[in-house]
Design an enzyme around this catalytic site. Structure first.
Site, mmCIF file in Angstrom:
data_model
loop_
_atom_site.group_PDB
_atom_site.id
_atom_site.type_symbol
_atom_site.label_atom_id
_atom_site.label_comp_id
_atom_site.label_asym_id
_atom_site.label_seq_id
_atom_site.Cartn_x
_atom_site.Cartn_y
_atom_site.Cartn_z
ATOM 1 C CD GLU A 21 -6.606 28.439 -55.803
ATOM 2 O OE1 GLU A 21 -7.274 27.736 -56.111
ATOM 3 O OE2 GLU A 21 -7.139 29.523 -57.752
ATOM 4 C CD GLU A 27 -6.322 31.969 -62.577
ATOM 5 O OE1 GLU A 27 -7.253 31.379 -61.775
ATOM 6 O OE2 GLU A 27 -5.267 31.519 -62.353
HETATM 7 C C1 XIL Z 1 -9.087 26.089 -64.050
HETATM 8 C C2 XIL Z 1 -9.056 25.302 -65.675
HETATM 9 O O1 XIL Z 1 -9.534 26.383 -65.614
HETATM 10 C C3 XIL Z 1 -9.566 23.845 -65.542
HETATM 11 O O2 XIL Z 1 -10.020 24.084 -67.420
HETATM 12 C C4 XIL Z 1 -9.781 22.928 -64.907
HETATM 13 O O3 XIL Z 1 -10.855 22.281 -64.429
HETATM 14 C C5 XIL Z 1 -9.790 23.840 -63.928
HETATM 15 O O4 XIL Z 1 -8.482 24.582 -63.338
HETATM 16 N N1 XIL Z 1 -7.591 29.583 -59.973
HETATM 17 C C6 XIL Z 1 -6.723 28.961 -60.974
HETATM 18 C C7 XIL Z 1 -6.665 27.734 -61.791
HETATM 19 O O5 XIL Z 1 -5.822 28.847 -60.535
HETATM 20 O O6 XIL Z 1 -5.705 27.187 -62.074
HETATM 21 C C8 XIL Z 1 -7.859 27.802 -62.724
HETATM 22 O O7 XIL Z 1 -8.079 27.300 -63.648
HETATM 23 C C9 XIL Z 1 -9.104 28.471 -62.002
HETATM 24 C C10 XIL Z 1 -9.282 28.913 -60.583
#
Ligand code: XIL
Length: 562
Positions: free
Chosen positions: A380, A485
């Site tokens: 990111e 994701e």
């Molecule tokens: C999220 C997790 O799912 C949560 O449990 C945590 O509180 C915050 O992070 N982008 C990413 C992930 O790269 O690491 C994130 O995961 C969601 C957005």
């Protein structure tokens, strides 16, 4: 008048439904806005439900008495001309005030909100297992007021939107929606929130049962459904891609979850426990600055069980994530790891970055050789507004920090581990152009193998746009693609489970097409196991319900492979 009587009666019903006590006193407080107040009220209100309703109604209006005594169905109507059982949520307070814009000159005024989820809430245990219709009117400056239901199933909290309404300061806006409360839900709350922290005036709240009321005293059979006969996604897709999910301590410690992971998935990602905040050890780092100033101490205690789980079950692991602006402690960026002092300079931060990547890669390679097949090296780094994100990595190192991170990662990664740049909204045109600009030199240097498209989507996102973007990454950079994701939030109220199921199916079909056209997509990871565990729980974006029932989303994903 009628309304007010029902409201008073129902306040008592609700409270009686969730606590025991004596019947001697009536609720006398006008405002129930703290946990402490609520507990007092609970003790005060303990009559059997119908009796309470009848007693209260008899003092007022005969039709209320009839409607309530005719049916056991609880019915909330609050016009706030009398006591209320609504309590503040979070630090917010909820109190009845005069409001000449409200229907009877009275409204519930919700203030002191410091977070969007703060507001006011009802204990709604009494509605367990029933379909409810909720409506309400709200006045709040330039906002989107939402009524949401929260409950726990098997220890997971789920937040489901019931309806949302655009509001303004000057007049009340009304909304309504329906929701079927699961019969195994516990700790059920209906609450009012909004998308900012402004004050909210509330009027004419009603919650009623749709159809025949059935009373469920306790969660009916708090149990996971049997998942053993589900078709296996990892088998269905074994020719095309790895199918992944993210894991956390709860998933691996709960047999129902871990069995499902083993049956369905061929790749896992630690949801949080390999992020910098989980691995970096400040206590150790400051205990010996001579040793750790340039090489922060790391500690794998949080990740170990998850890594063991993957290794012991022969599941490959995506390591997430090394260099990120979020879930990375600020102290990492300061001289002596002291945030009250100065930021570290470029030279020191480059050393820390290199050594952190080196330590994490060496530790995992030594302790879990061959387990990790992909690393999210940088996560990111592109700003939503365009250009590189102004993170502390950027502030301390400058805009070649992305390039440097990959250079270090390549230096220390085992030869068979693939290196990825990972981002959300990476299908959007502007973001894609920025990603390409920063990643092109990394690709030219041979230090990156793939692009991770996080893919936090919703059912409105254009799949054409998404797949054009995927193709462009491949064509312009020559890299492999992983969906890292995936979760697809619902949009709209009607029929959303089927709409979401179709979207999952279409998405996977197009992914297979892309692969057949030669785009090297190697893994699809869904970001979580059940809706109850999702980081976007209120959008219900995943394949399984909280009790692990398969959703049309799961069926859609399975069907696409057939
Ligand atoms: C999220 C997790 O799912 C949560 O449990 C945590 O509180 C915050 O992070 N982008 C990413 C992930 O790269 O690491 C994130 O995961 C969601 C957005």
């Amino acid at each position: 008048m009628n309304k007010r009587i029902i409201a008073a009666a129902v306040s008592l019903i609700l409270l009686a439904g969730c606590a025991g006590g004596t019947k001697d006193t009536a609720v006398t407080t006008n405002t129930v806005n703290t946990v402490q107040d609520a507990q007092v009220s609970e003790t005060e209100a303990a009559a059997p439900e119908t009796e309470t309703a009848e007693t209260e109604a008899a003092e007022g209006d005969a039709s209320a008495e009839t409607s309530l005594s005719d049916s056991d169905a609880p019915y909330i109507y609050e016009d706030f001309t009398s006591d209320t059982a609504i309590m503040g949520r979070g630090p917010a307070t909820a109190e009845i005030v005069d409001d000449d814009k409200a229907s009877d000159g009275k409204a519930l005024y919700i203030s002191g909100r410091t977070d969007a989820w703060n507001g006011a809430q009802y204990d709604s245990e009494i509605f367990r297992g029933n379909e409810i219709e909720v409506s309400g009117s709200f006045r709040s400056g330039n906002s989107n007021v939402k009524v949401t239901i929260q409950f726990d199933i098997l220890g997971n909290t789920t937040y489901n939107p019931i309806f949302a309404v655009k509001t303004n300061e000057d007049s009340y806006s009304k909304g309504s929606g329906k929701f079927k409360v699961p019969d195994n839900a516990e700790n059920i709350l209906v609450y009012i929130e909004s998308d900012n922290t402004g004050d909210i005036y509330t009027d004419d709240i009603s919650v009623k049962v749709v159809g025949e009321y059935k009373k469920f005293d306790k969660p009916a059979g708090l149990a996971y459904v049997d998942t053993s006969d589900y078709p296996s996604l990892k088998e269905l897709y074994s020719e095309q891609f790895l199918i992944g999910t993210c894991i956390n301590p709860k998933v691996i410690a709960t047999p129902e979850y871990s069995e499902l992971v083993k049956a369905q998935f061929s790749s896992v990602t630690c949801e949080n426990d390999m992020k910098p905040e989980s691995l970096l050890d400040r206590t150790e780092s400051i205990s010996d600055l001579d040793k750790y100033q340039e090489s922060p101490a790391i500690n794998f205690d949080r990740a170990r069980d998850e890594l063991d789980f993957a290794r012991d079950n022969g599941i490959k692991l995506r390591a997430h994530t090394l260099v990120w602006h979020s879930q990375t402690p600020d102290w990492l960026f300061y001289k002596d790891y002291d945030t009250s002092g100065e930021l570290a300079d470029r030279e020191l931060m480059l050393k820390r970055m290199e050594n952190y990547i080196k330590s994490v890669m060496e530790w995992t390679n030594e302790n879990y050789p061959g387990l990790i097949y992909a690393w999210d090296v940088v996560n990111e780094a592109i700003d939503d507004g365009g250009g590189i994100r102004k993170s502390l990595w950027y502030e301390t190192i400058g805009d070649d920090y992305i390039y440097k991170a990959f250079e270090f990662a390549r230096k220390y990664a085992p030869a068979d581990a693939k290196l990825f740049y990972n981002d959300y909204n990476s299908y959007m045109l502007k973001k894609q152009s920025d990603i390409l600009e920063y990643i092109r030199p990394v690709a030219e240097a041979g230090n990156i193998d793939g692009i991770g498209m996080q893919s936090h989507l919703n059912t409105d996102v254009s799949l054409s746009l998404y797949f054009i973007a995927m193709k462009r990454y491949y064509e312009e950079l020559g890299l492999e693609i992983q969906v890292t994701e995936l979760d697809i939030g619902r949009k709209g109220q009607d029929n959303w489970r089927d709409v979401q199921g179709e979207y999952y199916r279409d998405y996977m079909k197009r992914l297979i097409e892309a692969k057949n056209e030669g785009i090297p997509v190697t893994c699809v990871t869904v970001w979580g196991l059940s809706d109850g565990m999702s980081w976007r729980a209120n959008e219900l974006p995943l394949l399984f319900d909280a009790d692990l029932s398969r959703k049309p989303a799961f069926d859609g994903m399975a069907e696409a492979a057939e």
